[in-house]
Design a protein around this motif. Structure first.
Motif: not given
Length: 356
Positions: A28-39, A276-284, A351-355
């Motif tokens: 269970a020792r952490v070797l890597f974490s991605n940016a989304a997990l950090e957030d 910020r850092q929002v996910t929709f349409g299967k994209q972040r 209404i959500l639109i990517p910037l």
């Protein structure tokens, strides 16, 4: 190259994912974490490396058991639901996916927030629904157009042969109704015919244009509130489509506000924000526009809430049921989506639109 550096480089592509990902040792020792997990955790990668990942869950034993099973090749992948602890926040409900890697002692743990999962499922249904609607509308419209032309032409020929004004009145009804149906078909096909004209869009110019049109139609009894974040940058889009989108939503709101407008206490709010850092349409997305159109009307009827974006579904007597369908189509062409939250006294179309 030492082991931690190798792991970080090998799994660096996980930083591009919107889901929460950690790579851990079988202990269970952490070797890597991605940016989304950090957030999500509010903790830096440096602080996570080497720590026990199981201790980040409200029930560590479940993950420990999953890791033991993975190390013994008891399964290729295991799924279960859990609660992930977060700094200064309530625990987050997540769907956990534990997967073995080619390195027998390295295990990938993917976590999908259950709220996000539900939202993704809803977005997928909306996208599939929009595509189905498009094909249905296109096919139905073309099937209707040809018979309509024949009916109208036959009525005109009959009218030329008739001498009785009473009978001519009947042929006029046929011609008038055929024209009305033709107009409806043209409106159904309009968004699929018109080219997408892309240019620089200032969302507040769009809102101001809609505000002027709404106030021209409802000059009394309606207060239009502007709550703008003026720091929102311009983005590439079709200005006319976005004006039509916001106008359709605002116009529906005003029609629902009829009683409050008559009483003089109707409110319509245009609110713009950056998320910020929002996910929709299967994209972040790093940045996205949030445009809210909020009214203090009676709310969306429960009977049509799940079908509000379907074509020809309307909560108003005599409504065409096309306004929100077209609005959703136009926003999806901007890689965005529309969500609605409605209770009596407050309806919020977001209404959500990517910037950029």
């Amino acid at each position: 190259m030492n082991r931690p550096e190798f792991v970080s480089e090998y799994f660096a592509s996980f930083d591009l994912l919107a889901t929460l990902v950690a790579v851990v040792h079988v202990d269970a020792r952490v070797l890597f974490s991605n940016a989304a997990l950090e957030d999500a955790l509010g903790t830096s990668r440096r602080m996570l490396l080497g720590s026990s990942f199981a201790e980040l869950f409200t029930e560590p034993a479940s993950l420990q058991s999953a890791l033991e099973g993975a190390s013994e090749n008891a399964f290729a992948a295991l799924r279960y639901d859990a609660w992930l602890k977060r700094a200064a926040h309530e625990p987050m409900p997540v769907h956990v996916i534990v997967t073995r890697t080619e390195q027998s002692e390295d295990i990938i743990i993917e976590m999908v927030p259950l709220e996000q999962q539900a939202r993704q499922d809803r977005e997928e249904r909306l996208a599939e629904q929009a595509q189905t609607n498009k094909e249905l509308i296109r096919n139905l419209a073309h099937e209707i157009k040809n018979p309509l032309g024949g009916i109208r032409g036959a009525a005109q020929l009959l009218e030329m042969e008739m001498e009785s004004p009473e009978l001519i009145e009947y042929t006029q009804v046929i011609i008038h109704e055929a024209d009305r149906l033709q107009s409806l078909v043209d409106r159904l096909l309009a968004p699929h015919r018109r080219p997408h004209l892309v240019g620089d869009v200032n969302i507040h110019e769009v809102c101001e244009r809609v505000r002027s049109l709404i106030l021209a139609e409802f000059p009394r009894g309606l207060r239009v509130v502007r709550d703008y974040d003026t720091s929102i940058p311009e983005f590439r889009g079709d200005r006319e489509q976005l004006i039509q989108t916001v106008l359709n939503i605002a116009h529906n709101a005003c029609q629902a506000l009829a009683e409050r407008i008559a009483a003089g206490d109707a409110n319509l709010t245009f609110r713009t924000r950056v998320t910020r850092q929002v996910t929709f349409g299967k994209q972040r997305y790093r940045l996205a526009l949030e445009l809210h159109v909020i009214d203090n009307g009676p709310g969306v009827p429960d009977s049509i809430r799940d079908r509000i974006f379907y074509p020809l579904v309307s909560g108003r007597e005599g409504g065409s049921g096309l306004g929100l369908t077209l609005a959703q189509t136009f926003v999806q062409q901007h890689h965005g989506l529309i969500e609605v939250d409605s209770v009596p006294g407050r309806t919020d179309f977001k209404i959500l639109i990517p910037l950029p």
